[in-house]
Write a protein that holds these residues in place. Structure first.
Motif, mmCIF file in Angstrom:
data_model
loop_
_atom_site.group_PDB
_atom_site.id
_atom_site.type_symbol
_atom_site.label_atom_id
_atom_site.label_comp_id
_atom_site.label_asym_id
_atom_site.label_seq_id
_atom_site.Cartn_x
_atom_site.Cartn_y
_atom_site.Cartn_z
ATOM 1 N N VAL A 1 2.270 1.842 -9.845
ATOM 2 C CA VAL A 1 2.576 3.028 -10.646
ATOM 3 C C VAL A 1 1.741 2.995 -11.913
ATOM 4 C CG1 VAL A 1 4.381 4.344 -11.812
ATOM 5 C CG2 VAL A 1 4.936 3.048 -9.739
ATOM 6 N N ASP A 2 1.062 4.113 -12.206
ATOM 7 C CA ASP A 2 0.273 4.206 -13.438
ATOM 8 C C ASP A 2 0.266 5.639 -13.932
ATOM 9 O OD1 ASP A 2 -1.545 5.539 -11.794
ATOM 10 O OD2 ASP A 2 -2.823 3.786 -11.515
ATOM 11 N N GLU A 3 -0.630 5.945 -14.887
ATOM 12 C CA GLU A 3 -0.641 7.274 -15.488
ATOM 13 C C GLU A 3 -1.087 8.358 -14.501
ATOM 14 O OE1 GLU A 3 -4.666 5.499 -15.864
ATOM 15 O OE2 GLU A 3 -2.620 4.790 -16.285
ATOM 16 N N LYS A 4 -1.782 7.968 -13.434
ATOM 17 C CA LYS A 4 -2.228 8.957 -12.445
ATOM 18 C C LYS A 4 -1.142 9.295 -11.423
ATOM 19 C CE LYS A 4 -7.171 7.891 -12.643
ATOM 20 N NZ LYS A 4 -8.368 7.487 -11.846
ATOM 21 N N GLY A 5 -0.247 8.365 -11.174
ATOM 22 C CA GLY A 5 0.788 8.589 -10.181
ATOM 23 C C GLY A 5 1.228 7.284 -9.558
ATOM 24 N N CYS A 6 1.377 7.251 -8.241
ATOM 25 C CA CYS A 6 1.776 6.010 -7.569
ATOM 26 C C CYS A 6 1.094 5.923 -6.208
ATOM 27 C CB CYS A 6 3.295 5.922 -7.422
ATOM 28 S SG CYS A 6 4.051 7.227 -6.421
ATOM 29 N N ARG A 7 0.865 4.683 -5.785
ATOM 30 C CA ARG A 7 0.179 4.418 -4.524
ATOM 31 C C ARG A 7 0.814 3.214 -3.852
ATOM 32 N NH1 ARG A 7 -2.675 5.337 -8.505
ATOM 33 N NH2 ARG A 7 -2.903 3.135 -9.075
ATOM 34 N N LEU A 8 0.725 3.171 -2.545
ATOM 35 C CA LEU A 8 1.224 2.019 -1.808
ATOM 36 C C LEU A 8 0.367 0.796 -2.099
ATOM 37 C CD1 LEU A 8 1.885 3.519 1.746
ATOM 38 C CD2 LEU A 8 3.585 3.040 -0.019
ATOM 39 N N THR A 9 1.009 -0.342 -2.267
ATOM 40 C CA THR A 9 0.299 -1.615 -2.295
ATOM 41 C C THR A 9 0.012 -2.045 -0.853
ATOM 42 O OG1 THR A 9 2.354 -2.862 -2.182
ATOM 43 C CG2 THR A 9 1.521 -2.300 -4.394
ATOM 44 N N ALA A 10 -0.672 -3.152 -0.676
ATOM 45 C CA ALA A 10 -0.896 -3.667 0.678
ATOM 46 C C ALA A 10 0.441 -3.920 1.371
ATOM 47 C CB ALA A 10 -1.719 -4.946 0.613
ATOM 48 N N LYS A 11 1.389 -4.472 0.627
ATOM 49 C CA LYS A 11 2.725 -4.692 1.176
ATOM 50 C C LYS A 11 3.399 -3.359 1.471
ATOM 51 C CE LYS A 11 7.171 -6.895 0.032
ATOM 52 N NZ LYS A 11 7.913 -7.627 -1.033
ATOM 53 N N GLY A 12 3.175 -2.376 0.602
ATOM 54 C CA GLY A 12 3.766 -1.056 0.802
ATOM 55 C C GLY A 12 3.263 -0.377 2.058
ATOM 56 N N PHE A 13 1.954 -0.513 2.343
ATOM 57 C CA PHE A 13 1.415 0.038 3.576
ATOM 58 C C PHE A 13 2.093 -0.588 4.789
ATOM 59 C CE2 PHE A 13 -2.457 1.662 1.345
ATOM 60 C CZ PHE A 13 -2.468 2.932 1.912
ATOM 61 N N LYS A 14 2.347 -1.880 4.696
ATOM 62 C CA LYS A 14 2.953 -2.593 5.821
ATOM 63 C C LYS A 14 4.355 -2.086 6.115
ATOM 64 C CE LYS A 14 2.986 -7.330 7.536
ATOM 65 N NZ LYS A 14 2.646 -8.725 7.192
ATOM 66 N N TYR A 15 5.075 -1.733 5.071
ATOM 67 C CA TYR A 15 6.448 -1.247 5.231
ATOM 68 C C TYR A 15 6.532 0.220 4.835
ATOM 69 C CZ TYR A 15 7.223 -6.247 5.531
ATOM 70 O OH TYR A 15 7.149 -7.576 5.912
ATOM 71 N N GLY A 16 5.485 0.969 5.209
ATOM 72 C CA GLY A 16 5.361 2.355 4.787
ATOM 73 C C GLY A 16 6.535 3.232 5.155
ATOM 74 N N ASN A 17 7.038 3.130 6.381
ATOM 75 C CA ASN A 17 8.138 4.005 6.794
ATOM 76 C C ASN A 17 9.372 3.787 5.937
ATOM 77 O OD1 ASN A 17 6.650 5.229 8.815
ATOM 78 N ND2 ASN A 17 7.325 3.818 10.411
ATOM 79 N N TRP A 18 9.595 2.551 5.547
ATOM 80 C CA TRP A 18 10.746 2.273 4.675
ATOM 81 C C TRP A 18 10.509 2.896 3.301
ATOM 82 C CZ3 TRP A 18 11.898 -0.199 0.078
ATOM 83 C CH2 TRP A 18 13.251 -0.484 -0.135
ATOM 84 N N VAL A 19 9.298 2.792 2.784
ATOM 85 C CA VAL A 19 8.970 3.387 1.492
ATOM 86 C C VAL A 19 9.130 4.900 1.545
ATOM 87 C CG1 VAL A 19 7.159 3.757 -0.241
ATOM 88 C CG2 VAL A 19 7.395 1.515 0.864
ATOM 89 N N PHE A 20 8.600 5.527 2.591
ATOM 90 C CA PHE A 20 8.694 6.981 2.703
ATOM 91 C C PHE A 20 10.142 7.432 2.690
ATOM 92 C CE2 PHE A 20 4.653 6.487 5.469
ATOM 93 C CZ PHE A 20 3.890 6.290 4.326
ATOM 94 N N ALA A 21 11.008 6.686 3.358
ATOM 95 C CA ALA A 21 12.424 7.058 3.408
ATOM 96 C C ALA A 21 13.058 7.064 2.021
ATOM 97 C CB ALA A 21 13.176 6.106 4.333
ATOM 98 N N GLU A 22 12.539 6.210 1.126
ATOM 99 C CA GLU A 22 13.062 6.144 -0.236
ATOM 100 C C GLU A 22 12.724 7.410 -1.027
ATOM 101 O OE1 GLU A 22 15.014 3.455 -1.677
ATOM 102 O OE2 GLU A 22 15.202 3.395 0.517
ATOM 103 N N PHE A 23 11.769 8.195 -0.556
ATOM 104 C CA PHE A 23 11.401 9.434 -1.243
ATOM 105 C C PHE A 23 12.147 10.647 -0.703
ATOM 106 C CE2 PHE A 23 8.203 6.754 -2.948
ATOM 107 C CZ PHE A 23 7.790 7.351 -4.135
ATOM 108 N N LEU A 24 13.118 10.398 0.185
ATOM 109 C CA LEU A 24 14.010 11.475 0.604
ATOM 110 C C LEU A 24 15.078 11.632 -0.458
ATOM 111 C CD1 LEU A 24 14.389 10.594 4.393
ATOM 112 C CD2 LEU A 24 12.809 12.198 3.312
ATOM 113 N N LEU A 25 15.219 12.838 -0.970
ATOM 114 C CA LEU A 25 16.105 13.061 -2.107
ATOM 115 C C LEU A 25 17.574 13.129 -1.671
ATOM 116 C CD1 LEU A 25 13.895 15.773 -3.835
ATOM 117 C CD2 LEU A 25 14.246 13.412 -4.591
#
Length: 378
Positions: free
Chosen positions: A354-378
Motif C-alpha cells: 500500500v502506498d500513495e498510488k494505491g495497492c498491489r498484490l505482493t508475491a505472496k498476495g498473488f499466490k493467495y489471490g482468490n482469498w485477497v479478492f474475497a476480502e474486497f467484497l463489501l
C-alpha cells in the motif's frame, strides 16, 4: 475513446477434457450459416460503436478454435471487420490451435490485418497433450510457431498449463524452456481447474483422475513465478507474463474497466457500465441475427456495491493494482474511505503493498489471490 472487440468462434475439432468454454465439436455443417450471421452482426453492431467511439484499440478472435474455420470463412470475417470496424487495428489477436494452421492460413490472417497470435499449446509433452485431449503434437506446436514467425508475425503468445494429471515439475520446466527457445513474446500459464460438465470433472467424480499432490502443484507455481521473470517475462497479471511492451492490451482492458463489444454466440459485452450476454446456442444465435433480433440480452443490473467490488478485484489481478486516482474518478470516493481497513489488514499479512498510488498484490498476495479478492467484497 479506448475500447475493444471480442469475437467468439464456438467451433473446435475436439473438446479438450478440461474445457467448459462454449465450444462444440462436430458442428461443421453450421459454420457457413454462423459465419454469415456473425458478419451481419459485425456490420450492424460493430459499425454502430465504431461511429460512436472510433476505431477499436483491440480486436480479439477467440473460441473454441477460430482456426478450425476453413480459411474462406475466416476471410469473410476479417473482411467484415475491416469494412465495419476499421483497418490497422493496433492490436488484433487470433487464437490458434497448432493442429489447425499452416503457412497458407497465416497468410490469410496477415492479409486480414491480424498482428498477434495466441497459440493454445498447453504443454510441450506429447503424453500430456493426449491425456488432456489436445489434437496437436509437440512437433506440430513447434512447427506452427516457427511458420508464424516465417510468415512475418512478431507478436506471439503461447498458453501453458500446470497441475495436469501425470504432470511433473520437470515437465513444466521443459515446457517453459521450449517456449523460451521459440522466442515468443508472451506466455499465459494457468493452473488446471476442474469445471462442472467437463470430462475431467466426470473422471474425478468416478475416482479415475489422478492429479499431482498439492505440494507438487505449489512447487510448479513457485517455479513458474521465479523462472519466467529470470527469462525476461514480467508478470503483469495473475496468469500472464510478457516481454516489455508485449502485454496483451486486449486482456488488460478486461481488468482495467475498458468497455468492449462482444460479437458471436456466447460473447459478452461491457458497454457504458452494463454487461450483456449473447445466446450461447449456435442455432438460436443464427436465427436471431437472421430475423433482425438482437443476439444479446442485458445481464442482471449490478448494484453500485457490486460495481465497486468488481472494479477493485479486477484491478488487483494486475501488477499495476488498484489505483487511488482511478477509483476516486469512477466513484467519487477515496479508496481509503471504502477499503482502508481491508488494505491495512492485508498489508500486515504481507499480501498487499500500500502506498500513495494505491495497492498491489505482493508475491505472496498473488499466490493467495482468490482469498485477497474475497476480502474486497463489501
Amino acid at each position: 475513446m479506448q475500447w475493444g472487440v471480442y469475437i467468439h468462434i464456438p467451433f473446435c475439432r475436439q473438446k479438450c477434457f478440461y474445457c467448459d468454454f462454449p465450444s462444440y465439436a462436430g458442428r461443421e455443417q453450421q459454420m457457413k450459416a454462423y459465419t454469415e450471421a456473425l458478419c451481419q452482426e459485425i456490420a450492424i453492431q460493430g459499425l454502430s460503436y465504431r461511429q460512436k467511439w472510433g476505431r477499436p484499440a483491440t480486436v480479439y478472435i477467440g473460441g473454441g478454435t477460430p482456426t478450425a474455420l476453413p480459411a474462406a470463412y475466416m476471410t469473410e470475417i476479417l473482411t467484415a471487420i475491416a469494412a465495419h470496424l476499421g483497418t490497422d487495428v493496433p492490436e488484433f489477436t487470433v487464437e490458434c490451435n497448432p493442429g489447425t494452421v499452416d503457412r497458407d492460413y497465416f497468410k490469410v490472417l496477415q492479409a486480414g490485418g491480424v498482428n498477434r497470435l495466441s497459440f493454445g499449446v498447453q504443454s510441450f509433452n506429447d503424453k500430456l497433450l493426449k491425456r488432456i485431449g489436445r489434437i496437436h503434437s509437440v512437433e506440430e506446436a513447434v512447427a506452427a510457431v516457427r511458420a508464424a514467425q516465417q510468415a512475418g508475425f512478431t507478436n506471439l503468445s503461447v498458453d501453458l498449463m500446470y497441475g495436469l494429471p501425470g504432470q511433473t515439475l520437470q515437465d513444466v520446466a521443459d515446457s517453459i524452456a521450449q517456449a523460451q527457445t521459440l522466442a515468443v513474446q508472451h506466455i499465459s500459464i494457468y493452473g488446471l481447474q476442474l469445471e462442472e460438465g467437463t470430462v475431467f470433472a466426470r473422471q474425478e467424480s468416478q475416482g479415475r483422475l489422478v492429479l499431482p499432490a498439492d505440494d507438487e502443484t505449489e512447487a510448479m507455481y513457485d517455479y513458474i513465478n521465479e523462472k519466467l521473470p529470470q527469462l525476461g517475462f514480467a508478470r503483469y497479471e495473475v496468469s500472464n507474463f510478457a516481454r516489455p511492451g508485449k502485454e496483451s492490451r486486449h486482456n488488460l482492458g478486461y481488468w482495467q474497466d475498458v468497455p468492449y463489444l462482444g460479437l458471436g454466440a456466447a460473447a459478452h459485452s461491457y458497454l457504458e457500465g452494463r454487461r450483456y450476454e449473447n445466446t450461447a446456442d449456435i442455432a438460436a444465435y443464427i436465427n436471431r441475427i437472421n430475423t433482425g433480433a438482437s443476439a444479446g440480452q442485458l445481464e442482471e443490473e449490478p448494484t453500485p456495491q457490486h460495481i465497486m467490488e468488481e472494479f477493485a478485484f479486477l484491478a488487483l489481478r494486475t501488477a499495476e493494482g488498484l489505483s487511488r486516482e482511478k477509483f476516486a474518478a469512477k466513484f467519487n470516493r477515496e479508496l481509503s474511505e471504502v477499503y482502508g481497513r481491508t488494505m491495512s489488514d492485508l498489508e500486515k499479512k504481507g499480501l498487499l503493498t500500500v502506498d500513495e498510488k494505491g495497492c498491489r498484490l505482493t508475491a505472496k498476495g498473488f499466490k493467495y489471490g482468490n482469498w485477497v479478492f474475497a476480502e474486497f467484497l463489501l
